[in-house]
Motif scaffolding. Structure first.
Motif, PDB file in Angstrom:
ATOM      1  N   ASN A   1     -13.303 -26.607  24.594  1.00  0.00           N
ATOM      2  CA  ASN A   1     -12.486 -26.178  25.735  1.00  0.00           C
ATOM      3  C   ASN A   1     -12.119 -24.708  25.621  1.00  0.00           C
ATOM      4  N   LEU A   2     -11.800 -24.251  24.409  1.00  0.00           N
ATOM      5  CA  LEU A   2     -11.507 -22.834  24.193  1.00  0.00           C
ATOM      6  C   LEU A   2     -12.733 -21.980  24.480  1.00  0.00           C
ATOM      7  N   ASN A   3     -13.861 -22.427  23.990  1.00  0.00           N
ATOM      8  CA  ASN A   3     -15.098 -21.662  24.125  1.00  0.00           C
ATOM      9  C   ASN A   3     -15.486 -21.458  25.588  1.00  0.00           C
ATOM     10  N   THR A   4     -15.125 -22.421  26.424  1.00  0.00           N
ATOM     11  CA  THR A   4     -15.441 -22.330  27.853  1.00  0.00           C
ATOM     12  C   THR A   4     -14.223 -21.950  28.677  1.00  0.00           C
ATOM     13  N   THR A   5     -13.099 -21.650  28.007  1.00  0.00           N
ATOM     14  CA  THR A   5     -11.805 -21.347  28.659  1.00  0.00           C
ATOM     15  C   THR A   5     -11.498 -22.356  29.760  1.00  0.00           C
ATOM     16  N   ASN A   6     -11.657 -23.625  29.414  1.00  0.00           N
ATOM     17  CA  ASN A   6     -11.371 -24.721  30.346  1.00  0.00           C
ATOM     18  C   ASN A   6      -9.937 -25.185  30.089  1.00  0.00           C
TER      19      ASN A   6
ATOM     20  N   ILE B   1       1.749 -10.781  25.851  1.00  0.00           N
ATOM     21  CA  ILE B   1       1.760 -10.095  24.561  1.00  0.00           C
ATOM     22  C   ILE B   1       1.664 -11.173  23.490  1.00  0.00           C
ATOM     23  N   TRP B   2       0.551 -11.159  22.747  1.00  0.00           N
ATOM     24  CA  TRP B   2       0.265 -12.231  21.793  1.00  0.00           C
ATOM     25  C   TRP B   2       0.854 -11.955  20.414  1.00  0.00           C
ATOM     26  N   GLY B   3       1.257 -10.719  20.161  1.00  0.00           N
ATOM     27  CA  GLY B   3       1.851 -10.361  18.881  1.00  0.00           C
ATOM     28  C   GLY B   3       1.989  -8.858  18.763  1.00  0.00           C
ATOM     29  N   TYR B   4       2.520  -8.424  17.620  1.00  0.00           N
ATOM     30  CA  TYR B   4       2.733  -7.000  17.342  1.00  0.00           C
ATOM     31  C   TYR B   4       2.221  -6.695  15.937  1.00  0.00           C
ATOM     32  N   ASP B   5       1.796  -5.431  15.725  1.00  0.00           N
ATOM     33  CA  ASP B   5       1.474  -5.026  14.360  1.00  0.00           C
ATOM     34  C   ASP B   5       2.717  -4.413  13.730  1.00  0.00           C
ATOM     35  N   MET B   6       2.587  -3.912  12.504  1.00  0.00           N
ATOM     36  CA  MET B   6       3.751  -3.380  11.791  1.00  0.00           C
ATOM     37  C   MET B   6       4.295  -2.102  12.434  1.00  0.00           C
ATOM     38  N   GLY B   7       3.493  -1.486  13.277  1.00  0.00           N
ATOM     39  CA  GLY B   7       3.949  -0.300  14.006  1.00  0.00           C
ATOM     40  C   GLY B   7       4.432  -0.622  15.407  1.00  0.00           C
ATOM     41  N   ASP B   8       4.653  -1.906  15.657  1.00  0.00           N
ATOM     42  CA  ASP B   8       5.128  -2.399  16.955  1.00  0.00           C
ATOM     43  C   ASP B   8       4.117  -2.193  18.079  1.00  0.00           C
ATOM     44  N   TYR B   9       2.836  -2.074  17.720  1.00  0.00           N
ATOM     45  CA  TYR B   9       1.802  -2.044  18.756  1.00  0.00           C
ATOM     46  C   TYR B   9       1.672  -3.440  19.342  1.00  0.00           C
ATOM     47  N   ALA B  10       1.736  -3.541  20.662  1.00  0.00           N
ATOM     48  CA  ALA B  10       1.677  -4.835  21.331  1.00  0.00           C
ATOM     49  C   ALA B  10       0.239  -5.218  21.651  1.00  0.00           C
ATOM     50  N   PHE B  11      -0.159  -6.388  21.228  1.00  0.00           N
ATOM     51  CA  PHE B  11      -1.486  -6.905  21.539  1.00  0.00           C
ATOM     52  C   PHE B  11      -1.405  -7.634  22.877  1.00  0.00           C
ATOM     53  N   GLU B  12      -1.653  -6.899  23.940  1.00  0.00           N
ATOM     54  CA  GLU B  12      -1.506  -7.426  25.286  1.00  0.00           C
ATOM     55  C   GLU B  12      -2.883  -7.660  25.915  1.00  0.00           C
ATOM     56  N   PHE B  13      -3.166  -8.912  26.218  1.00  0.00           N
ATOM     57  CA  PHE B  13      -4.467  -9.290  26.766  1.00  0.00           C
ATOM     58  C   PHE B  13      -4.280 -10.437  27.749  1.00  0.00           C
ATOM     59  N   SER B  14      -5.278 -10.600  28.609  1.00  0.00           N
ATOM     60  CA  SER B  14      -5.299 -11.792  29.451  1.00  0.00           C
ATOM     61  C   SER B  14      -5.595 -13.001  28.564  1.00  0.00           C
ATOM     62  N   VAL B  15      -5.308 -14.179  29.084  1.00  0.00           N
ATOM     63  CA  VAL B  15      -5.548 -15.401  28.312  1.00  0.00           C
ATOM     64  C   VAL B  15      -7.023 -15.523  27.932  1.00  0.00           C
ATOM     65  N   ASN B  16      -7.903 -15.291  28.883  1.00  0.00           N
ATOM     66  CA  ASN B  16      -9.330 -15.430  28.610  1.00  0.00           C
ATOM     67  C   ASN B  16      -9.837 -14.372  27.638  1.00  0.00           C
ATOM     68  N   ASP B  17      -9.352 -13.124  27.764  1.00  0.00           N
ATOM     69  CA  ASP B  17      -9.777 -12.063  26.853  1.00  0.00           C
ATOM     70  C   ASP B  17      -9.294 -12.337  25.433  1.00  0.00           C
ATOM     71  N   TYR B  18      -8.049 -12.758  25.295  1.00  0.00           N
ATOM     72  CA  TYR B  18      -7.517 -13.070  23.964  1.00  0.00           C
ATOM     73  C   TYR B  18      -8.348 -14.183  23.314  1.00  0.00           C
ATOM     74  N   THR B  19      -8.656 -15.202  24.088  1.00  0.00           N
ATOM     75  CA  THR B  19      -9.407 -16.339  23.551  1.00  0.00           C
ATOM     76  C   THR B  19     -10.806 -15.930  23.119  1.00  0.00           C
ATOM     77  N   SER B  20     -11.504 -15.181  23.964  1.00  0.00           N
ATOM     78  CA  SER B  20     -12.891 -14.826  23.667  1.00  0.00           C
ATOM     79  C   SER B  20     -13.004 -13.771  22.573  1.00  0.00           C
ATOM     80  N   LYS B  21     -12.049 -12.830  22.515  1.00  0.00           N
ATOM     81  CA  LYS B  21     -12.158 -11.721  21.568  1.00  0.00           C
ATOM     82  C   LYS B  21     -11.529 -12.004  20.201  1.00  0.00           C
ATOM     83  N   PHE B  22     -10.491 -12.847  20.178  1.00  0.00           N
ATOM     84  CA  PHE B  22      -9.747 -13.021  18.934  1.00  0.00           C
ATOM     85  C   PHE B  22      -9.745 -14.449  18.392  1.00  0.00           C
ATOM     86  N   LEU B  23     -10.155 -15.427  19.169  1.00  0.00           N
ATOM     87  CA  LEU B  23     -10.169 -16.806  18.693  1.00  0.00           C
ATOM     88  C   LEU B  23     -11.598 -17.321  18.524  1.00  0.00           C
TER      89      LEU B  23
END
Length: 246
Positions: free
Chosen positions: A85-90, A137-159
């Motif tokens: 389901n993740l792989n197809t963003t269903n 915003i899915w999280g922050y790094d130690m420098g408070d950089y915000a990892f901001e992505f769409s749901v589909n982009d976050y899933t395909s690029k980071f999961l």
């Protein structure tokens, strides 16, 4: 119009389910369907042999110690469906696997459950209604950089895939070649896995992608799928990403 054979299952006079099967002289392959024609995998993310063992253990008068409810097999099978389901963003299909009351959270890092963790939470209903273009915003790094992505982009690029860049632009396809149950291949990539501490009643399945070479030993990635039991059914409550985080 063809005919369908229907069986209704009762225990102590209470309907607990039913099956349907086409009436035909042709040789059919596969298992029974629900009353409305869905497969067991479509309904619950579990294959028939695993369901049959669980059903026999719970309801049969002849149940024995030789037929235990195999939680590991059930959750490994469920996770195959969840990952597909993740792989197809269903998202509507994924929502069928999610806890009715707790919903589902996503964690960018291994540490989950604490007041300081930055999980993104969805109710079961909201998850099923996602279009995939919604941005969080899915999280922050130690420098408070915000990892901001769409749901589909976050899933395909980071999961589903792996990125060494925080913007996800160099995301590469990976193979989750090691699967473990309630255990992790890497005990710590710099951030501790806190599932046992904050979710003591949960079980989790880990998908682990080994590094591409000894020189690139740090380029591993793990996904942990967390489940909790609710009304005799195991539901997904969390999807956790873990990588080398010096």
């Amino acid at each position: 119009m063809g005919k369908t054979r229907i069986s209704v299952l009762l225990v102590d006079g209470i309907v607990i389910g039913g099956t349907s099967w086409p009436v035909t002289e042709e040789q059919l392959r596969g298992w029974v369907y629900s009353l409305d024609g869905q497969t067991l995998e479509e309904l619950h993310g579990i294959d028939y042999p695993s369901w049959e063992r669980a059903w026999t253990e719970k309801y049969s008068d002849d149940r024995t110690d030789e037929l235990p409810f195999d939680i590991e097999t059930v959750l490994l099978t469920k996770t195959e469906t969840v990952f597909a389901n993740l792989n197809t963003t269903n998202w509507s299909a994924l929502a069928n696997q999610v806890h009715p009351e707790k919903g589902l959270f996503f964690s960018f890092y291994a540490a989950v459950g604490s007041p300081n963790s930055d999980e993104v939470h969805f109710t079961k209903e909201n998850l099923g209604q996602l279009e995939g273009t919604e941005t969080y915003i899915w999280g922050y790094d130690m420098g408070d950089y915000a990892f901001e992505f769409s749901v589909n982009d976050y899933t395909s690029k980071f999961l589903v895939n792996h990125s060494m860049r925080w913007d996800g632009e160099n995301s590469k396809e990976i193979d989750y070649d090691v699967i473990t149950f309630n255990d992790s291949v890497v005990q710590s990539g710099g951030i501790i896995n806190t599932i046992p501490d904050f979710f003591p009643d949960a079980k989790y399945v880990e998908y682990y992608s080994t590094p591409p070479s000894e020189e690139l030993w740090h380029q591993w990635q793990a996904l942990r799928f967390i489940y909790e039991e609710f009304e005799d059914e195991w539901y997904l409550i969390g999807i956790v990403r873990d990588v080398h985080s010096p």
